[in-house]
Design a protein around this motif. Structure first.
Motif, PDB file in Angstrom:
ATOM      1  N   PHE A 134       1.684  -4.967  10.224  1.00  0.00           N
ATOM      2  CA  PHE A 134       1.769  -3.636   9.639  1.00  0.00           C
ATOM      3  C   PHE A 134       0.494  -3.346   8.869  1.00  0.00           C
ATOM      4  O   PHE A 134      -0.228  -4.263   8.479  1.00  0.00           O
ATOM      5  N   ARG A 135       0.221  -2.086   8.658  1.00  0.00           N
ATOM      6  CA  ARG A 135      -0.923  -1.696   7.844  1.00  0.00           C
ATOM      7  C   ARG A 135      -0.448  -0.691   6.806  1.00  0.00           C
ATOM      8  O   ARG A 135       0.546   0.014   7.006  1.00  0.00           O
ATOM      9  N   LEU A 136      -1.139  -0.651   5.712  1.00  0.00           N
ATOM     10  CA  LEU A 136      -0.826   0.304   4.657  1.00  0.00           C
ATOM     11  C   LEU A 136      -1.386   1.651   5.073  1.00  0.00           C
ATOM     12  O   LEU A 136      -2.586   1.786   5.315  1.00  0.00           O
ATOM     13  N   VAL A 137      -0.531   2.659   5.198  1.00  0.00           N
ATOM     14  CA  VAL A 137      -0.992   3.985   5.612  1.00  0.00           C
ATOM     15  C   VAL A 137      -0.860   5.023   4.508  1.00  0.00           C
ATOM     16  O   VAL A 137      -1.364   6.139   4.665  1.00  0.00           O
ATOM     17  N   GLY A 138      -0.210   4.664   3.408  1.00  0.00           N
ATOM     18  CA  GLY A 138      -0.100   5.648   2.343  1.00  0.00           C
ATOM     19  C   GLY A 138       0.629   5.126   1.120  1.00  0.00           C
ATOM     20  O   GLY A 138       1.269   4.085   1.150  1.00  0.00           O
ATOM     21  N   ARG A 139       0.470   5.863   0.065  1.00  0.00           N
ATOM     22  CA  ARG A 139       1.139   5.574  -1.199  1.00  0.00           C
ATOM     23  C   ARG A 139       1.764   6.878  -1.672  1.00  0.00           C
ATOM     24  O   ARG A 139       1.085   7.896  -1.759  1.00  0.00           O
ATOM     25  N   ARG A 140       3.045   6.846  -1.968  1.00  0.00           N
ATOM     26  CA  ARG A 140       3.741   8.020  -2.493  1.00  0.00           C
ATOM     27  C   ARG A 140       3.914   7.782  -3.990  1.00  0.00           C
ATOM     28  O   ARG A 140       4.642   6.885  -4.393  1.00  0.00           O
ATOM     29  N   GLU A 141       3.206   8.583  -4.760  1.00  0.00           N
ATOM     30  CA  GLU A 141       3.188   8.378  -6.204  1.00  0.00           C
ATOM     31  C   GLU A 141       4.397   9.014  -6.877  1.00  0.00           C
ATOM     32  O   GLU A 141       4.795  10.128  -6.536  1.00  0.00           O
ATOM     33  N   ARG A 142       4.966   8.258  -7.810  1.00  0.00           N
ATOM     34  CA  ARG A 142       6.086   8.743  -8.617  1.00  0.00           C
ATOM     35  C   ARG A 142       7.140   9.429  -7.744  1.00  0.00           C
ATOM     36  O   ARG A 142       7.607  10.512  -8.043  1.00  0.00           O
ATOM     37  N   ILE A 143       7.530   8.751  -6.677  1.00  0.00           N
ATOM     38  CA  ILE A 143       8.431   9.342  -5.688  1.00  0.00           C
ATOM     39  C   ILE A 143       9.890   9.283  -6.118  1.00  0.00           C
ATOM     40  O   ILE A 143      10.690  10.128  -5.735  1.00  0.00           O
ATOM     41  N   ALA A 144      10.243   8.301  -6.921  1.00  0.00           N
ATOM     42  CA  ALA A 144      11.641   8.172  -7.354  1.00  0.00           C
ATOM     43  C   ALA A 144      11.701   7.366  -8.643  1.00  0.00           C
ATOM     44  O   ALA A 144      10.767   6.639  -8.985  1.00  0.00           O
ATOM     45  N   ARG A 145      12.819   7.502  -9.319  1.00  0.00           N
ATOM     46  CA  ARG A 145      13.042   6.731 -10.546  1.00  0.00           C
ATOM     47  C   ARG A 145      13.931   5.530 -10.236  1.00  0.00           C
ATOM     48  O   ARG A 145      14.874   5.637  -9.468  1.00  0.00           O
ATOM     49  N   ASP A 146      13.619   4.418 -10.882  1.00  0.00           N
ATOM     50  CA  ASP A 146      14.465   3.242 -10.710  1.00  0.00           C
ATOM     51  C   ASP A 146      15.686   3.357 -11.620  1.00  0.00           C
ATOM     52  O   ASP A 146      15.873   4.368 -12.319  1.00  0.00           O
ATOM     53  N   CYS A 147      16.514   2.336 -11.643  1.00  0.00           N
ATOM     54  CA  CYS A 147      17.767   2.397 -12.406  1.00  0.00           C
ATOM     55  C   CYS A 147      17.523   2.448 -13.914  1.00  0.00           C
ATOM     56  O   CYS A 147      18.447   2.747 -14.674  1.00  0.00           O
ATOM     57  N   HIS A 148      16.297   2.189 -14.356  1.00  0.00           N
ATOM     58  CA  HIS A 148      15.950   2.267 -15.779  1.00  0.00           C
ATOM     59  C   HIS A 148      15.262   3.591 -16.120  1.00  0.00           C
ATOM     60  O   HIS A 148      14.839   3.797 -17.251  1.00  0.00           O
ATOM     61  N   GLY A 149      15.110   4.456 -15.130  1.00  0.00           N
ATOM     62  CA  GLY A 149      14.494   5.756 -15.356  1.00  0.00           C
ATOM     63  C   GLY A 149      12.984   5.782 -15.214  1.00  0.00           C
ATOM     64  O   GLY A 149      12.358   6.811 -15.418  1.00  0.00           O
ATOM     65  N   ARG A 150      12.375   4.623 -14.842  1.00  0.00           N
ATOM     66  CA  ARG A 150      10.917   4.568 -14.654  1.00  0.00           C
ATOM     67  C   ARG A 150      10.537   5.197 -13.325  1.00  0.00           C
ATOM     68  O   ARG A 150      11.166   4.944 -12.306  1.00  0.00           O
ATOM     69  N   TRP A 151       9.471   6.013 -13.345  1.00  0.00           N
ATOM     70  CA  TRP A 151       8.923   6.528 -12.096  1.00  0.00           C
ATOM     71  C   TRP A 151       8.243   5.383 -11.368  1.00  0.00           C
ATOM     72  O   TRP A 151       7.508   4.611 -11.965  1.00  0.00           O
ATOM     73  N   LEU A 152       8.454   5.301 -10.057  1.00  0.00           N
ATOM     74  CA  LEU A 152       7.802   4.268  -9.250  1.00  0.00           C
ATOM     75  C   LEU A 152       7.146   4.882  -8.031  1.00  0.00           C
ATOM     76  O   LEU A 152       7.579   5.907  -7.514  1.00  0.00           O
ATOM     77  N   ASP A 153       6.096   4.213  -7.579  1.00  0.00           N
ATOM     78  CA  ASP A 153       5.419   4.555  -6.335  1.00  0.00           C
ATOM     79  C   ASP A 153       6.034   3.722  -5.212  1.00  0.00           C
ATOM     80  O   ASP A 153       6.613   2.656  -5.448  1.00  0.00           O
TER      81      ASP A 153
END
Length: 172
Positions: A134-153
Motif C-alpha cells: 500500500f502507499r500513503l495517498v492522503g491525510r484527512r485532517e481532524r476528520i473525526a473525534r475519538d471517544c475522548h473528544g480529541r480531533w484525529l487525522d
C-alpha cells in the motif's frame, strides 16, 4: 513451530471475530467505533466474498474483510479493508500473511483498488500496509473525534491491482 493457516471466515467464527474487534476498539488506535455491532449488521455492511481469518495452532488469531466504498457501478472494484489481529498475536507477522492473502483474493475476485483508513496514531497498521504494497495517498485532517473528544487525522492508504484489469474483473 506454530501451524498458521488463512481460511475463509464463516458465520461460526463470529464470536472470536467480535472478541478480536473489541480488542481493537479498546486500543483506541484501530477504529472510531466504540462498540461491536451484532453479526447481522456487520454481515450486511461487508462484502460476502473476501472474508478471511488467520488461525494459529487452531486458535482464531485475526480477521480481515472488505466493504464497498460506493454502491455505484463504476466503483464496483474499489473496497475498503478492515483487518484486526488479536491482542496476544500481534507483532508475529500474522497481519502480513492475512493482508497479503486478502489482497490476492480481492484481486482474483475483481477488485482493482483496495484502500484502508488508518488512524494517525496507529504506526503498526501504517507499517503493515506499507509492507504489503500500500502507499500513503492522503491525510484527512481532524476528520473525526475519538471517544475522548480529541480531533484525529486519518491516513488514506491505497493498493492498486498490478494489472489494468484484475483476473476476476468480469465477476463483479
Amino acid at each position: 513451530m506454530n501451524e498458521i493457516t488463512v481460511r475463509p471466515m464463516t458465520p461460526e467464527d463470529w464470536s472470536a471475530v467480535a472478541k478480536i474487534y473489541l480488542e481493537g476498539i479498546a486500543t483506541e488506535h484501530a477504529t472510531f467505533q466504540t462498540d461491536c455491532p451484532p453479526y447481522t449488521a456487520w454481515d450486511a455492511s461487508h462484502t460476502k466474498e473476501c472474508r478471511l481469518v488467520v488461525v494459529d495452532d487452531g486458535v482464531l488469531a485475526g480477521w480481515a474483510a472488505l466493504h464497498r466504498v460506493d454502491p455505484r457501478w463504476c466503483y464496483r472494484g474499489v473496497a475498503e479493508i478492515s483487518i484486526y489481529i488479536g491482542e496476544r498475536f500481534r507483532g508475529r507477522g500474522l497481519g502480513s500473511q492475512l493482508l497479503n492473502a486478502l489482497c490476492q483474493e480481492a484481486e482474483e475476485a475483481g477488485y482493482w483498488t483496495l484502500q484502508s483508513t488508518v488512524l494517525q496514531d496507529n504506526a503498526a497498521s501504517k507499517g503493515l500496509h506499507l509492507k504489503c504494497g500500500f502507499r500513503l495517498v492522503g491525510r484527512r485532517e481532524r476528520i473525526a473525534r475519538d471517544c475522548h473528544g480529541r480531533w484525529l487525522d486519518t491516513l488514506l492508504m491505497e493498493r492498486r491491482c498490478k494489472d489494468d484489469e484484475p483476473s476476476g474483473y468480469r465477476k463483479l
